[in-house]
Design a protein around this motif. Structure first.
Motif, PDB file in Angstrom:
ATOM      1  N   PHE A 225      -9.366  -2.085  -0.206  1.00  0.00           N
ATOM      2  CA  PHE A 225      -8.294  -2.695   0.370  1.00  0.00           C
ATOM      3  C   PHE A 225      -8.358  -1.488   2.133  1.00  0.00           C
ATOM      4  O   PHE A 225      -7.877  -2.225   2.970  1.00  0.00           O
ATOM      5  N   LEU A 226      -7.962   0.065   1.154  1.00  0.00           N
ATOM      6  CA  LEU A 226      -8.052   0.298   2.083  1.00  0.00           C
ATOM      7  C   LEU A 226      -9.190   0.860   3.353  1.00  0.00           C
ATOM      8  O   LEU A 226      -9.018   1.010   4.808  1.00  0.00           O
ATOM      9  N   TYR A 227     -10.456   0.069   3.278  1.00  0.00           N
ATOM     10  CA  TYR A 227     -11.460   0.306   3.871  1.00  0.00           C
ATOM     11  C   TYR A 227     -11.495  -0.892   4.586  1.00  0.00           C
ATOM     12  O   TYR A 227     -11.714  -0.286   5.735  1.00  0.00           O
ATOM     13  N   MET A 228     -10.662  -1.692   4.490  1.00  0.00           N
ATOM     14  CA  MET A 228     -10.911  -2.640   4.853  1.00  0.00           C
ATOM     15  C   MET A 228      -9.913  -3.080   6.202  1.00  0.00           C
ATOM     16  O   MET A 228     -10.198  -3.536   7.064  1.00  0.00           O
ATOM     17  N   GLN A 229      -9.018  -1.944   5.522  1.00  0.00           N
ATOM     18  CA  GLN A 229      -7.926  -2.038   7.043  1.00  0.00           C
ATOM     19  C   GLN A 229      -8.036  -1.127   8.036  1.00  0.00           C
ATOM     20  O   GLN A 229      -7.044  -0.933   8.275  1.00  0.00           O
ATOM     21  N   GLY A 230      -9.373  -0.511   7.551  1.00  0.00           N
ATOM     22  CA  GLY A 230      -9.821   0.477   8.918  1.00  0.00           C
ATOM     23  C   GLY A 230      -9.004   2.086   8.356  1.00  0.00           C
ATOM     24  O   GLY A 230      -9.344   2.633   9.275  1.00  0.00           O
ATOM     25  N   LEU A 231      -8.453   1.647   7.170  1.00  0.00           N
ATOM     26  CA  LEU A 231      -7.774   3.883   6.657  1.00  0.00           C
ATOM     27  C   LEU A 231      -9.117   3.931   5.991  1.00  0.00           C
ATOM     28  O   LEU A 231      -8.569   4.845   4.890  1.00  0.00           O
ATOM     29  N   ARG A 232     -10.674   4.330   6.730  1.00  0.00           N
ATOM     30  CA  ARG A 232     -11.284   5.192   5.826  1.00  0.00           C
ATOM     31  C   ARG A 232     -11.096   6.177   5.640  1.00  0.00           C
ATOM     32  O   ARG A 232     -11.495   6.455   4.164  1.00  0.00           O
TER      33      ARG A 232
ATOM     34  N   VAL B 157       0.758  -1.445   0.266  1.00  0.00           N
ATOM     35  CA  VAL B 157      -0.536   0.126  -0.214  1.00  0.00           C
ATOM     36  C   VAL B 157       0.866   1.163   0.369  1.00  0.00           C
ATOM     37  O   VAL B 157       0.409   2.294  -0.329  1.00  0.00           O
ATOM     38  N   SER B 158       2.347   0.964   0.785  1.00  0.00           N
ATOM     39  CA  SER B 158       3.156   2.504   1.017  1.00  0.00           C
ATOM     40  C   SER B 158       3.510   2.654  -0.252  1.00  0.00           C
ATOM     41  O   SER B 158       3.724   3.960  -0.871  1.00  0.00           O
TER      42      SER B 158
END
Length: 103
Positions: free
Chosen positions: A31-38, A2-3
């Motif tokens: 993916f960001l949503y599932m990782q809590g990076l909403r 991701v980075s």
């Protein structure tokens, strides 16, 4: 991973390659949503919306509306869906209209 994608997005955006930068955002949002990076997903989508002029802009708007809906911000989501629906109605894009209505 991701980075690395975020770094590529940043460089593309700085080079004003908005279409290419937007193409990276769309698959990353879930993916960001599932990782809590909403909030990060939301900000990337807003950048895409502000910088794109093609149909990808409306894909980003639909993704943002779905994200807002999942966060319980249904009125903002509904307003965004309505805006997309009107745009698609004006250009007679029936399959896109059906997609928005399905949301």
């Amino acid at each position: 991973m991701v980075s690395s994608l975020l770094e590529i997005h940043h460089h593309l955006f700085e080079a004003r390659e908005y279409e290419e930068a937007g193409a990276i955002v769309t698959p990353m949002v879930l993916f960001l949503y599932m990782q809590g990076l909403r909030e990060m997903a939301k900000e990337l989508l807003k950048k895409s919306i502000d910088s794109l002029e093609s149909g990808d802009k409306y894909v980003a708007m639909e993704n943002l509306a779905s994200l807002l809906n999942a966060k319980g911000k249904w009125q903002e989501a509904l307003d965004t869906h309505q805006e997309c629906l009107e745009i698609f109605r004006n250009i007679d894009a029936k399959s896109q209209m059906a997609s928005v209505i399905g949301q």
